[in-house]
Enzyme design. Structure first.
Site, PDB file in Angstrom:
ATOM      1  NE  ARG A  22      -8.454  -3.372 -10.216  1.00 32.98           N
ATOM      2  CZ  ARG A  22      -9.424  -4.177  -9.787  1.00 32.98           C
ATOM      3  NH1 ARG A  22      -9.222  -4.976  -8.751  1.00 32.98           N
ATOM      4  NH2 ARG A  22     -10.594  -4.183 -10.384  1.00 32.98           N
TER       5      ARG A  22
ATOM      6  CE1 TYR B 100      11.884   4.662   3.526  1.00 28.23           C
ATOM      7  CE2 TYR B 100       9.838   3.422   3.328  1.00 28.23           C
ATOM      8  CZ  TYR B 100      10.632   4.499   2.975  1.00 28.23           C
ATOM      9  OH  TYR B 100      10.157   5.416   2.071  1.00 28.23           O
TER      10      TYR B 100
ATOM     11  CG  ASP C  71      11.708  -4.140   3.674  1.00 26.84           C
ATOM     12  OD1 ASP C  71      12.587  -4.452   2.847  1.00 26.84           O
ATOM     13  OD2 ASP C  71      11.080  -3.073   3.638  1.00 26.84           O
TER      14      ASP C  71
ATOM     15  CE  LYS D 246      14.479   2.501  -2.050  1.00 30.28           C
ATOM     16  NZ  LYS D 246      13.045   2.368  -2.017  1.00 30.28           N
TER      17      LYS D 246
END
Ligand SMILES: Cc1ncc(COP(=O)(O)O)c(C=O)c1O
Length: 390
Positions: free
Chosen positions: A57, A110, A182, A207
């Protein structure tokens, strides 16, 4: 181990040491944790992002390889890879904002990010103001004593508005705000926002960076060490860490990013240009077209304009639906940035969480179709689009 019984030997498997050679490609370290010879080294690993590997983690060698690679491409001081792009956005916004804070975001974001910001406002008392992505004066006018952060997208999803990164970040710096952008649509092949003053660069690695439509991931890259460490602590609490296999797939995709981006951009240019001349199409939204409101700014900021565009059909929603049912090569599917051409209807999918007023603010109409152009032969794609329009 030969002294132990078979039950024990089956659990504690041999691990060969590799001497005199090393793997060409980064291996997948598919382990949730690491073994230590002493407790001090283990404690050290838990206290800092660049310490010994301790627990999945926190990070993992395969994940770290991805963090180093993308941080290097973006020119950052460090990066945190996450299980999705939204994981990276949440790690940054929740890690840096507290109740009572104010953030300034660009109008057209987005849909998932816009919904998350609305949610923050509704449930955590974090207020938000929206400004145009290319208007530093509006940013200055929106600032309040409790403003902490500015949030932009280099090329906005899905209408292709390009942010004035140098102007907006210069204003943010003057005002003492953290600048977050972003950069999913541009990728570091078209834009490296830290060079323009960004403090934090976010990607949905789902993406273009991974590029093969087989993985969900995200990353936040930090220009300086202090912000990196601050968000790192919170990201561990959030538990949005990247999986080693996902990181490995992303690394594999990253190696061909430059080549893929060239083809994505060239294919988008051909389709956008021809669609703009087609009688069934009323508008094409791609920042490489002179008709786009960001055309001039995009030309100054970017060497090319990405593989995603939106277009409006003269027949409105019914025509949009018919188009989506009629394509044969392009696939009706979510997401973007992969090798295959994907199309969707933003108003009911990627931006479904937005109200009618918010959709209008984003410029998304009922008949708007988004195309995320792949790397197929451009003429095959055009033939498909042309027959669907017919
Ligand atoms: C620009 C942009 N940012 C962030 C995200 C969220 O990324 P993910 O789906 O990997 O959580 C998306 C997803 O479509 C996106 O298009």
């Amino acid at each position: 181990m030969s002294d132990y019984r078979p039950e024990t030997r089956a659990v504690h498997l041999p691990q060969p040491t590799i001497e005199g050679s090393r793997p060409i490609s980064m291996p997948i370290y598919q382990t949730s944790g690491f073994v230590f010879d002493d407790p001090e080294t283990m404690a050290d690993g838990m206290s800092r992002p660049d310490g010994p590997f301790v627990y999945g983690r926190y990070t993992n060698p395969t994940v770290r390889s991805l963090e180093l690679a993308i941080s290097g491409l973006e020119g950052g001081a460090g990066a945190i890879a996450t299980g999705s792009g939204m994981g990276a956005i949440n790690a940054v916004l929740l890690g840096l904002l507290k109740p009572g804070d104010h953030l300034i975001a660009q109008d057209a974001l987005y849909g998932g990010t816009a919904a998350m910001i609305n949610d923050l406002a509704g449930r955590f008392g974090i207020t938000v103001s929206y400004v145009a992505e290319d208007d530093p004066a509006a940013l200055r006018a929106a600032v309040r004593p409790e403003t902490r952060l500015v949030y932009l997208e280099t090329i906005a999803n899905p209408m292709g508005r390009v942010a004035d990164l140098p102007g907006m970040f210069a204003a943010a710096r003057e005002l003492g705000l953290v600048s977050v952008v972003d950069n999913t649509f541009a990728t570091p092949m078209l834009c490296r926002p830290i060079e323009h003053g960004a403090d934090i660069v976010i990607h949905s690695t789902t993406k273009y960076l991974s590029g093969h439509t087989d993985v969900v991931g995200g990353i936040a890259v930090f220009a300086d060490d202090a912000l990196y460490k601050k968000v790192w602590h919170f990201a561990i609490e959030l538990g949005a860490s990247a999986d080693p296999f996902a990181a490995w797939l992303t690394l594999r995709g990253l190696q061909t990013l430059a080549l893929r981006m060239e083809r994505h951009c060239a294919n988008a240019r051909l389709l956008a240009t021809r669609l703009a001349e087609h009688p069934a199409v009323t508008a094409v939204h791609w920042p490489g077209l002179p008709s786009h409101p960001s055309y001039e700014l995009a030309g100054k900021l970017l060497p090319d304009f990405g593989g995603v565009f939106a277009f409006d059909l003269a027949g409105g929603r019914a025509a949009g639906e018919r188009f989506m049912r009629s394509v044969r090569l392009a696939l009706l599917a979510p997401s973007l940035g992969g090798v295959e051409t994907l199309i969707l209807h933003p108003a009911t999918t990627s931006h479904h969480a937005l109200s009618a007023a918010e959709l209008a603010r984003h410029g998304i109409g009922e008949g708007t179709v988004r195309a995320a152009v792949g790397i197929e032969h451009a003429e095959d794609l055009w033939a498909d689009f042309a027959q669907a329009l017919a």
